[in-house]
Motif scaffolding. Structure first.
Motif, short mmCIF file in Angstrom:
data_model
loop_
_atom_site.label_atom_id
_atom_site.label_comp_id
_atom_site.label_asym_id
_atom_site.label_seq_id
_atom_site.Cartn_x
_atom_site.Cartn_y
_atom_site.Cartn_z
N LEU A 1 1.10 5.18 10.49
CA LEU A 1 1.80 5.00 9.21
C LEU A 1 3.21 5.55 9.27
CD1 LEU A 1 -0.99 5.78 6.57
CD2 LEU A 1 -0.24 3.58 7.47
N LYS B 1 -4.06 7.43 12.66
CA LYS B 1 -3.62 6.71 11.46
C LYS B 1 -2.33 7.32 10.90
CE LYS B 1 -4.42 3.42 8.42
NZ LYS B 1 -4.49 2.00 8.80
N SER C 1 -8.64 5.52 2.23
CA SER C 1 -9.58 4.51 2.72
C SER C 1 -10.05 4.84 4.13
CB SER C 1 -8.91 3.12 2.70
OG SER C 1 -8.61 2.73 1.38
N GLN C 2 -9.11 5.30 4.96
CA GLN C 2 -9.47 5.64 6.33
C GLN C 2 -10.48 6.78 6.38
OE1 GLN C 2 -8.68 8.43 8.40
NE2 GLN C 2 -9.31 7.47 10.32
N THR D 1 -3.48 5.81 -0.57
CA THR D 1 -4.59 4.87 -0.57
C THR D 1 -5.00 4.51 0.86
OG1 THR D 1 -3.03 3.03 -0.81
CG2 THR D 1 -4.04 3.89 -2.82
N LEU D 2 -4.02 4.37 1.75
CA LEU D 2 -4.34 4.02 3.13
C LEU D 2 -5.10 5.15 3.83
CD1 LEU D 2 -1.01 2.25 4.11
CD2 LEU D 2 -3.26 1.18 3.93
N GLU E 1 0.83 -1.20 0.00
CA GLU E 1 0.00 0.00 0.00
C GLU E 1 0.87 1.25 0.00
OE1 GLU E 1 -3.10 -0.04 -0.36
OE2 GLU E 1 -4.02 -1.78 0.57
N ASN E 2 0.24 2.40 -0.25
CA ASN E 2 0.94 3.67 -0.13
C ASN E 2 0.14 4.59 0.78
OD1 ASN E 2 -0.81 5.60 -1.86
ND2 ASN E 2 -0.49 3.85 -3.23
#
Length: 355
Positions: free
Chosen positions: A81, A77, A51-52, A47-48, A43-44
Motif C-alpha cells: 500500500l 500488505k 479487510s486483510q 478498510t484495506l 479504497e483507503n
C-alpha cells in the motif's frame, strides 16, 4: 442463505445491508454516487488493512494459515500500500495504528472454541424488506445449546457516545437475523477490539481491575500506577524515572522489579454490547425509517441527495475515508472556501488528494 439471496435478487426484492444504511445516514450524496450512480469509489488504508486482517484471522481459525503467515501477509500488505501511495493521514497516526496492530499480532491468542466464520444471514425485517450481512464469527456459549455468542473483529478505535449506539446496531442486527433464520439463541454479542488490550491486576478485595489501553502504548497509559508501585518499593526518584522511561520506550515491564512484573497481566479486549428490548426496538425503527427515506428519494434527481455538512470536526471522514473523496464536488468546494484557514503544508496536503 446464498441461494435465498440469489432468488430474492432475481425477484427484484428490496435488499439492504447495514453498511448501506450507514452510508445513507452518514452522507446521502455518497450513497447516491455509490448505490444509485454505481460509481466505484477508491479504497483507503483503514478498510484495506482491516479487510486483510479479517481475512487473515478467519484463515487462522479455519486452519488455513498460521499466525506467522498472518504477520507476513500484514507486513507485505503495508509495504504494498505504501508503494501504491495508499497512506495513513500522517506518519504519527500511521505509527500509532501499526504499533497497536503489531502488538496484537505479536501477542496473538487463538480463542479455544469452535467457530462458524463469515456466516451469511438473509432475513425479512418487515413485509417485503430484506436485510443481509456477514457475521464474523459464531461460537458456542458457556450456557450450552442452543445458545451461541457473536464476535465481530474490529480494527477501529473504541466506541463511545453516538458511535457506540451506531456500532451496536450492527451487532443487534446480527443477533436478530440469526435468531430469525436459525434455531440458535444469541447469548452475547461482542466486539474483539484488535487495537486495545485490558491491563489487569488484583485489588486488595480480591477483585480484578481492568483498564482498556491502546496496545502500542499500554505501559505509558498505566504510568501513574507504575510510579506508585515503584515509590512503594522505595525506588529512588532518579532510578525510578530511568526505569519508567525504559519500560515506556520498550512497551514492556521487563526492566521493572519482579514484584511489579508479576502484578500485571494482559487480556484481549473483548467488549460486550447489551441487547436490551429497547435497543432491539430502536434498531428496527432505525432500519425502517432509513429505508423509507431512501425509497422516498427521486433516484434521477441528484439534488435530492444531500451531502453531509462538512466542518473541521468531520472533514477527516471526507478527506480520508470517503470513497469519493477525489471527485466529491462538495468536499472540493469546502477546501476552496477554507483554503485561507489552512497553513501552507496542510493546504498542500488537502489539495493533493485531487491530484
Amino acid at each position: 442463505m446464498k441461494e435465498k439471496l440469489d432468488e430474492l435478487k432475481k425477484q427484484g426484492a428490496k435488499i439492504y445491508s447495514f453498511s448501506k444504511l450507514g452510508t445513507f445516514n452518514n452522507c446521502q450524496y455518497e450513497y447516491y454516487k455509490s448505490y444509485i450512480n454505481k460509481e466505484k469509489g477508491i479504497e483507503n488504508v483503514y478498510t484495506l488493512m482491516g479487510s486483510q486482517l479479517h481475512d487473515g484471522i478467519e484463515a487462522i481459525y479455519s486452519n488455513e494459515k498460521t499466525i506467522d503467515n498472518l504477520r507476513d501477509d500484514y507486513s507485505n500488505k503495508l509495504v504494498e500500500l505504501d508503494l501504491l501511495g495508499v497512506k495513513f493521514p500522517n506518519e504519527k497516526i500511521g505509527d500509532s495504528w501499526k504499533a497497536d496492530i503489531g502488538h496484537f499480532l505479536n501477542n496473538f491468542n487463538k480463542i479455544d472454541k469452535k467457530m462458524l466464520l463469515e456466516k451469511l444471514i438473509v432475513f425479512e425485517i418487515d413485509d417485503g424488506i430484506w436485510m443481509q450481512g456477514y457475521i464474523d464469527s459464531i461460537s458456542p456459549s458457556d450456557h450450552g445449546k442452543p445458545f451461541v455468542n457473536i464476535i465481530d473483529w474490529k480494527t477501529s478505535s473504541k466506541f463511545s457516545g453516538k458511535k457506540l449506539q451506531e456500532a451496536g446496531r450492527q451487532l443487534l442486527m446480527y443477533k436478530y437475523g440469526l435468531e430469525k433464520t436459525t434455531n440458535h439463541k444469541v447469548d452475547k454479542i461482542m466486539w474483539f477490539m484488535l487495537k486495545y488490550v485490558y491491563v489487569c491486576h488484583k485489588l486488595k478485595n480480591g477483585k480484578t481491575k481492568q483498564k482498556m489501553c491502546n496496545r502500542g502504548k499500554w505501559v505509558k497509559e498505566i504510568k501513574k500506577s507504575l510510579e506508585k508501585d515503584l515509590h512503594n518499593l522505595g525506588i529512588e526518584e532518579f532510578e525510578l524515572e530511568l526505569l519508567l522511561d525504559k519500560a515506556i520506550e520498550e512497551n514492556k515491564l521487563t526492566y521493572l522489579p519482579t514484584e511489579i512484573q508479576s502484578k500485571y497481566w494482559l487480556e484481549d479486549c473483548v467488549v460486550e454490547y447489551k441487547a436490551t428490548e429497547d435497543n432491539l426496538n430502536e434498531l428496527k425503527d432505525y432500519v425502517l425509517k432509513t429505508i423509507n427515506e431512501i425509497e422516498s428519494k427521486n433516484k434521477k434527481n441528484e439534488d435530492e441527495w444531500e451531502p453531509v455538512e462538512i466542518d473541521k470536526y468531520n472533514s477527516f471522514y471526507c478527506s480520508v475515508l470517503c470513497g469519493h473523496r477525489k471527485t466529491c464536488k462538495f468536499y472540493k468546494q469546502y477546501l476552496e472556501e477554507n483554503a485561507d484557514g489552512f497553513d501552507k503544508k496542510d493546504k498542500k496536503d488537502e489539495f493533493d488528494i485531487f491530484g
